[in-house]
Structure formats: C-alpha cells, structure tokens
Design an enzyme around this catalytic site. Sequence first.
Site, PDB file in Angstrom:
ATOM      1  N   ALA A  23       0.775  -1.085   0.000  1.00  0.00           N
ATOM      2  CA  ALA A  23      -0.107  -0.056   0.095  1.00  0.00           C
ATOM      3  C   ALA A  23       0.684   1.274   0.103  1.00  0.00           C
ATOM      4  O   ALA A  23       1.909   1.346   0.527  1.00  0.00           O
ATOM      5  CB  ALA A  23      -1.025   0.139   1.104  1.00  0.00           C
TER       6      ALA A  23
ATOM      7  N   GLY B 136       0.704  -5.004   1.084  1.00  0.00           N
ATOM      8  CA  GLY B 136      -0.407  -5.085   0.222  1.00  0.00           C
ATOM      9  C   GLY B 136       0.200  -5.662  -1.276  1.00  0.00           C
ATOM     10  O   GLY B 136      -0.553  -6.228  -1.919  1.00  0.00           O
TER      11      GLY B 136
ATOM     12  N   GLU C 171       3.828  -5.296   7.702  1.00  0.00           N
ATOM     13  CA  GLU C 171       3.021  -4.198   8.151  1.00  0.00           C
ATOM     14  C   GLU C 171       3.483  -3.960   9.666  1.00  0.00           C
ATOM     15  O   GLU C 171       3.335  -2.714  10.206  1.00  0.00           O
ATOM     16  CB  GLU C 171       1.663  -4.570   7.775  1.00  0.00           C
TER      17      GLU C 171
HETATM   18  N1  3HC Z   1       4.580   3.443   0.144  1.00  0.00           N
HETATM   19  C1  3HC Z   1       4.971   4.620  -0.393  1.00  0.00           C
HETATM   20  N2  3HC Z   1       6.285   4.838  -0.670  1.00  0.00           N
HETATM   21  C2  3HC Z   1       7.037   4.123  -0.273  1.00  0.00           C
HETATM   22  C3  3HC Z   1       6.625   2.806  -0.025  1.00  0.00           C
HETATM   23  C4  3HC Z   1       5.279   2.541   0.147  1.00  0.00           C
HETATM   24  N3  3HC Z   1       4.735   1.347   0.680  1.00  0.00           N
HETATM   25  N4  3HC Z   1       7.810   1.841   0.017  1.00  0.00           N
HETATM   26  C5  3HC Z   1       8.777   2.514  -0.430  1.00  0.00           C
HETATM   27  N5  3HC Z   1       8.501   4.056  -0.627  1.00  0.00           N
HETATM   28  C6  3HC Z   1       9.136   5.017  -1.294  1.00  0.00           C
HETATM   29  C7  3HC Z   1      10.178   5.334  -0.048  1.00  0.00           C
HETATM   30  O1  3HC Z   1       9.616   6.277   0.777  1.00  0.00           O
HETATM   31  C8  3HC Z   1      11.158   6.262  -1.090  1.00  0.00           C
HETATM   32  O2  3HC Z   1      10.848   7.196  -1.364  1.00  0.00           O
HETATM   33  P1  3HC Z   1      11.787   8.601  -1.858  1.00  0.00           P
HETATM   34  O3  3HC Z   1      12.430   8.240  -3.076  1.00  0.00           O
HETATM   35  O4  3HC Z   1      10.959   9.702  -1.897  1.00  0.00           O
HETATM   36  O5  3HC Z   1      12.647   8.829  -0.586  1.00  0.00           O
HETATM   37  C9  3HC Z   1      11.208   5.325  -2.249  1.00  0.00           C
HETATM   38  O6  3HC Z   1      10.043   4.640  -2.357  1.00  0.00           O
HETATM   39  C10 3HC Z   1      12.160   4.181  -2.209  1.00  0.00           C
HETATM   40  O7  3HC Z   1      12.206   3.357  -1.298  1.00  0.00           O
HETATM   41  P2  3HC Z   1      13.515   3.004  -0.550  1.00  0.00           P
HETATM   42  O8  3HC Z   1      14.604   3.994  -0.286  1.00  0.00           O
HETATM   43  O9  3HC Z   1      13.409   2.525   0.687  1.00  0.00           O
HETATM   44  O10 3HC Z   1      14.111   1.974  -1.529  1.00  0.00           O
HETATM   45  P3  3HC Z   1      14.843   0.529  -1.255  1.00  0.00           P
HETATM   46  O11 3HC Z   1      15.194   0.159  -2.741  1.00  0.00           O
HETATM   47  O12 3HC Z   1      15.853   0.881  -0.365  1.00  0.00           O
HETATM   48  O13 3HC Z   1      13.790  -0.393  -0.596  1.00  0.00           O
HETATM   49  C11 3HC Z   1      11.814  -1.163  -0.308  1.00  0.00           C
HETATM   50  C12 3HC Z   1      12.635  -0.681  -1.382  1.00  0.00           C
HETATM   51  C13 3HC Z   1      12.624  -2.662   0.156  1.00  0.00           C
HETATM   52  C14 3HC Z   1      10.349  -1.715  -0.926  1.00  0.00           C
HETATM   53  C15 3HC Z   1      11.471  -0.630   0.831  1.00  0.00           C
HETATM   54  O14 3HC Z   1      11.072   0.383   0.452  1.00  0.00           O
HETATM   55  C16 3HC Z   1      10.368  -1.061   1.843  1.00  0.00           C
HETATM   56  O15 3HC Z   1      10.495  -1.710   2.695  1.00  0.00           O
HETATM   57  N6  3HC Z   1       9.141  -0.637   1.621  1.00  0.00           N
HETATM   58  C17 3HC Z   1       8.227  -0.541   2.467  1.00  0.00           C
HETATM   59  C18 3HC Z   1       7.499  -1.794   2.660  1.00  0.00           C
HETATM   60  C19 3HC Z   1       6.338  -1.948   3.559  1.00  0.00           C
HETATM   61  O16 3HC Z   1       6.623  -1.809   4.721  1.00  0.00           O
HETATM   62  N7  3HC Z   1       5.073  -2.305   2.944  1.00  0.00           N
HETATM   63  C20 3HC Z   1       3.838  -2.438   3.564  1.00  0.00           C
HETATM   64  C21 3HC Z   1       3.206  -1.103   3.396  1.00  0.00           C
HETATM   65  S1  3HC Z   1       1.616  -1.322   4.336  1.00  0.00           S
HETATM   66  C22 3HC Z   1       0.660  -2.209   3.550  1.00  0.00           C
HETATM   67  O17 3HC Z   1       1.086  -2.757   2.601  1.00  0.00           O
HETATM   68  C23 3HC Z   1      -0.818  -2.303   4.210  1.00  0.00           C
HETATM   69  C24 3HC Z   1      -1.563  -3.307   3.528  1.00  0.00           C
HETATM   70  O18 3HC Z   1      -1.580  -4.263   4.210  1.00  0.00           O
HETATM   71  C25 3HC Z   1      -2.949  -2.795   3.328  1.00  0.00           C
END
Ligand code: 3HC
Length: 700
Positions: free
Chosen positions: A63, A102, A125
Amino acid sequence: MTQMVTWEIRDGIAVLTLDNPPVNALGQDLRAGIWQAIEAAGADPAVQAIVICAEGRNFSAGADIREFGKPPVAPSLPDLCNLIEASAKPVIAAIQGKALGGGFELALAAHARIAQRTAKVGLPEVTLGILPGAGGTQRTPRLIGAEPALRLILGGKPLRARDAQAMGLLDGVVEDGLVDAAIALARNMVADGKPVVPTRARRDGFHEPAAYEAAIAAARTAQDKVPANPDLPANSRIIDCIEAALLLPFDAGLTFERSAFEDCLGSIGARGLRHAFLAERRTAKIPELGTQPRAIAHVGVIGGGLMGAGIIVALMGAGLAVSLVERDHDSLVAGLERIADIHENAVAKGRMTAEARDEQWARLKGSADITTLAEVDLVIEAASEDEAIKTALFRQLDSVVKPGAILATNTSYLDINTLAAATSRPGDVVGLHFFSPAHIMRLMEVVVGAQTAPDVVTAGFALAARLGKVAVRAGVCDGFIGNRILTAYRTAADFTLEDGASPAQIDAAMRAFGMALGPYQVSDMAGLDISWARRKRLAPTRDPKARYVSIADRLCEAGRFGQKSGAGYYSYPDGRVGKEDPATQAIIEAERAAKGITPRSFTAEEIQRRCLAAMANEGARILQEGIALRPSDLDVVLLSGYGYPRWRGGPMQSADEIGLLELKNTLLAYAKETPEFWRPADLLGELIKNGRHFADLNET
Ligand code: 3HC
C-alpha cells in the site's frame, strides 16, 4: 486505463505490467489501473488467463503509505484483491524483487504465485505498527497454517523465495525467464480445464485445528510477557485476526481484519513508526544532492580507542582498505587488539566467518607514523576530545595527505570551523560523528562547516550508505544535533532530580516512556568523567546566573564515575546491575539543602512531560538556527543514536502529537521557575500562529 498498468496478450494470456516507480506502491491510480485491466481481460474472449507482473526492481512495496490517514479513495486494496480472487480466468502473480505488504497480499489473492529465485516476499506491516489489511491475515493461514503465518506476520521479516515456496506460499521459483514461466504456468492451468480454486476456499492450513489453536495460545502467552502498550496494538490484533481466520467465514474474517487494521492505523505507534520510516528516507535529501561524491577506497583512522576501533571495524566490514595511526607503538598494539577482540567476538558468536575476518584483516595496516596516510582518500580523526590535540593533528594532516583527500573529525562537540582553519584546505574538512560502538550504532551525523565542499558532504553520505548507516546533515554548534538535545534532556532531568525525584524514579519514568535506558543509567554506563571534563571546559563561559545542578560534579569528586568505578548514580555490587545507593541520595540531599530546595514529588507522567518538553524545545532552537534541515532529521538522530522509542517517531513527532500550543503552555509554566532554560523557542510561536506543526516543515 491509466499508464501505470500496461497489458498485452501473449499466447492467449493477458500479461499485465505494473509500472509505478520507484517501488510500485499500490496508490489509488495503480489500484484503479489494475482494476480496469482485470475487468477488461476478464471480458475479452481472446484472454484465457492473466499474469500480473511488474516493471522495475520490485514487484510491489505494498500500500502507498503516504495515503494512510487520508480519506480512502476507491477501489480499495481489499476490494481489488477480492476482484482478482473472484476472476473465473486463472490469475498468476509473477514476482521479482520484493513483494511486500499489500503487494504480497495482491499476489496471495491470485490463483498461483511464481517468483524469481532472488525475490523476497513478506508482510512487514507490523514494522509500521499496523497489520496486513488486504486479506493477508485471512489468506496466509489458509495456505500455511497459524504458526508459520504468525511467524511471518508478527516477525515482519521478508522470506527468500525458496523458503516461501517450501512453506507453501509460492507455487514455483525460477532462476530467470519469470514472465515466460508465469505464462507457461497459466497455459497449463487453462489446459487443465479445472475451475480455479480461490485462496479463500483453500483449507491447507486448517488441517490440524488443534495445532492451529495451540499456536494462537502460544503466541498470546509470548505476547503477555511483554508489557502491553495501548499505543501500539498491532501485535495482539494480529493474533486475534489469525484466530478469526479459523473461526469466522472468510468475508466476516475480512471485515474483522479491516476493523483491526483501522484501529491500528489510528494508533500513536503506527503514526510514529510511519513517520520514522519516511523520516529515515528523507535525511538523504540535502542541498548538496546531485553533486558527485569524492571517491573513497582507502581510509586512514587516527586513534584506535573504543571509538576508533569501532569505526575501523565498520569500514573494514564495508570492504574498504584501512590504515590505523596511533601516537606510539604501545597504543597501536592496544588499538589493533581492540579491533581483533571485536572480530573474535563476532566469530565466536557466529556473526562472522573466520575467512571473512582474515579477508578483512588483510585490508588493515597500522603505524605510529602519520606520514603513512599520504595516499588515503579520507582521514577520520578519532583522537581524544581535546581541541589543542585535534587542531595540531589537523595542521599535521594538512602537510601529509594528498590533495583532495577528505579530512574528517569524529568530534562530538568541537568547532569544525576551528579545525578547518588549522589547514590550508577548509573545503576538505567535515565532521563525521559516529556513535559508540561505531560498528553497531546506525547513526552518523555529517557536520558541515562554513566552507565544507559539496562533494565532501555527499561523500560523507555515500560513506554512511556504504556502512549501512543513516546519515543526518548537521551544522556547526556545541553538540551538533544529538548531543545538544541530549544536554537539554539531561538538564531537565537534573532539575527534576534536584527538585525532589530520585535517579531511579526518573530512569523508571523514562523507560516507561519507551527509552531503552533512563538518563542516569546511560550516564553510569558511559562514565561520568567524560561529561565532567566537558563541564569543566565550559565553566568559564557558563552564565553565572543560570541554574546549575552540581550533583554530577559531587559524584565525580567522590570518585563515582559510573559502572567502571563500581559506583555512579547507582552502586554496582554485582557488576552491571545498578542498585539505588544511599550515598548518592546523601549527595543529592546535601545539594538540595545547600540551595534551600524543599523536595517535592513528581509523577512519572510529569517527569516524562518535562524531559520531552526540553528535548522538543531544544529541537526547535536547533531548527531556527538552521543547524538541522528539518524536524524529522532531529527525530532520526534521537531514534537511531539515543534510544528514543521508534514507535513514538522522535521528539518532534511527539511534540506534534501533544500539540504545539500545549507544549508552549507547558514550557511557559516551567519558565516561571527557570526562565533561561525553559523559555519557548521562537519557532514554536511562529508555527502556532500559522496553524502549522513540525511535520509541515518536513516537506519544505
Ligand atoms: N508507500 C509509499 N512509498 C514507499 C513505499 C510504500 N509502501 N515503500 C517505499 N516507498 C518510497 C520511499 O519512501 C522512497 O521514497 P523517496 O524516493 O521519496 O525517498 C522510495 O519509495 C524508495 O524506497 P527505499 O529508499 O526504501 O528503496 P529501497 O530500494 O531501499 O527499498 C523496499 C525498497 C524494500 C520496497 C522498501 O522501500 C520498503 O521496505 N518499503 C516498505 C514496505 C512495507 O512496509 N510495505 C507495507 C506497506 S503497508 C501495507 O501494505 C498495508 C496493507 O496491508 C493494506
């Protein structure tokens, strides 16, 4: 259809490609794009099955967390997952890179999942203080049972593709040719002719209901051992949801999950963790961004003490060549032994192989001669915190190192500009402030002097990234960001101590707030003599009218330097566990009596409020002086270097949670006692007047 999803038909299979850089976060546009594509492919008689794949390094990061807290816009992610699952035509997810949150829930709703060997899948999450809210808690246990599902969702750690396959979360893993393999799988499913089985109808994980219930009970018992945190309800709600998967029909389970998700999303802990996630990524947005960093392959480190040795271990671990310089042969041997001890310890604990140690050791040289640093690209000076010693070293380095080499100091407090002025190349001088133990602590302050060149600043950030550290840009002032806020925190604690609280009470209150350790435990661990020396250095410039708490000085005068001397604020009869000590209490009482202070009692909540108000107010001063770029940078410093609870997001985020007007009023009330310390920073008034929060300054 939006451009975020493209599709083509290959051999009767619709191949949908998600394309929402940088990480295919499932924001509204992407969700709408997938929705339309699934419907269109479903209605197209030329399409027999659907493959969902993605452009870029990752399948999807889940998400879009920037949408959290904003009004929801259709289609929702749970609805999208249900649409995919309900497709009469088989849907296959083809996963490369990461499929997280997500993103993985979308894949779980598909009828089959195939991944590249290097892919990772997971439901992280919980690290954001929430739970999978698009069916993850209901579909995962249906596929793999309660125990592995709990491990995956409570742990939050992504799984390697092969491990996920072994658990039953993936149907295939390929070395390469991912999309072709997904198309082949789709063709097989079509040829098979059997109706697709939606994940909601799978029962693989429900075969042993007794084992399922036992796993739930075990998770609850483990949960009960940790003090409950009402501001961070995710863990216990995850267990409830996994239990609901067994007990409730699928749609009711989804509704249950949704309401638990929303409860978590609105918690202080979720806001804090989300803030921390975004704050850590924001620190790299510096004015110098875009300037090619100076290359660093060989680093010289001056000083092999505790700090220098930790820095060297970090540098060697990142593949750099390192030259240690000490002032004489004995100190050099002692430094090398310190480094060897850290490595031996890592090998003994299985965190490092003997081969890796040998390989790293081969890249280390040691000398008592500073001229051996002639060819290094960067020097990190980690000598004693003494201005005269450091200035002399910088003067010497200026005549030794090659042109263009970066001259960095690891000073915690001293003026970088003074050190730069001792050289003929102030543009090459920068502060790289590591935190002890430097091979473990994630934080590095990059302290930018008046003349530091942009490519030196970006080199500092590039080095931090290489070491796996988070770098924060700071300007020059006494204590930079972290130690300046720490000083304010300690001052507030000391006033409270002198006014009536005990060290143990203050420490307990701050631990209950979430700090890893209380301030007096930290002092005893770090050693009271270091800050004593600093106080003596600053004594001539101290405002004689300002309130000064002498308790720490009295402890030092009594030889109580903390754990290392067997006594500080606490005594240590059994080694590392501190005991309240009547001798300390006597010193405190004598100080109160000398100042005519009648002790009063403080609640834990009052102690916390005072300490937080002091930290946030000092943070505001640091911001108004331009020492830090943004409030969230201050938060990152406190989170990664000072044990501030991550789920609170940092002191500036905590201040926003309290409300800035409330904070200012609290400060004004305290200012009646000690005006010079508690006077609210001007920035607070500015923000309040304009109806703004610290968070508003993060985006500028
Ligand atoms: N939503 C919005 N932006 C996100 C994002 C997300 N889920 N994940 C990463 N980004 C953004 C970062 O803020 C960053 O933005 P910026 O360029 O403006 O600084 C850009 O994407 C690149 O991210 P990273 O610097 O972290 O890039 P990496 O290549 O080092 O890592 C990744 C990539 C492993 C995908 C890492 O970004 C990550 O772990 N992301 C979060 C994963 C996560 O926690 N997902 C769960 C989200 S909540 C959800 O899904 C709820 C659902 O159950 C309903």
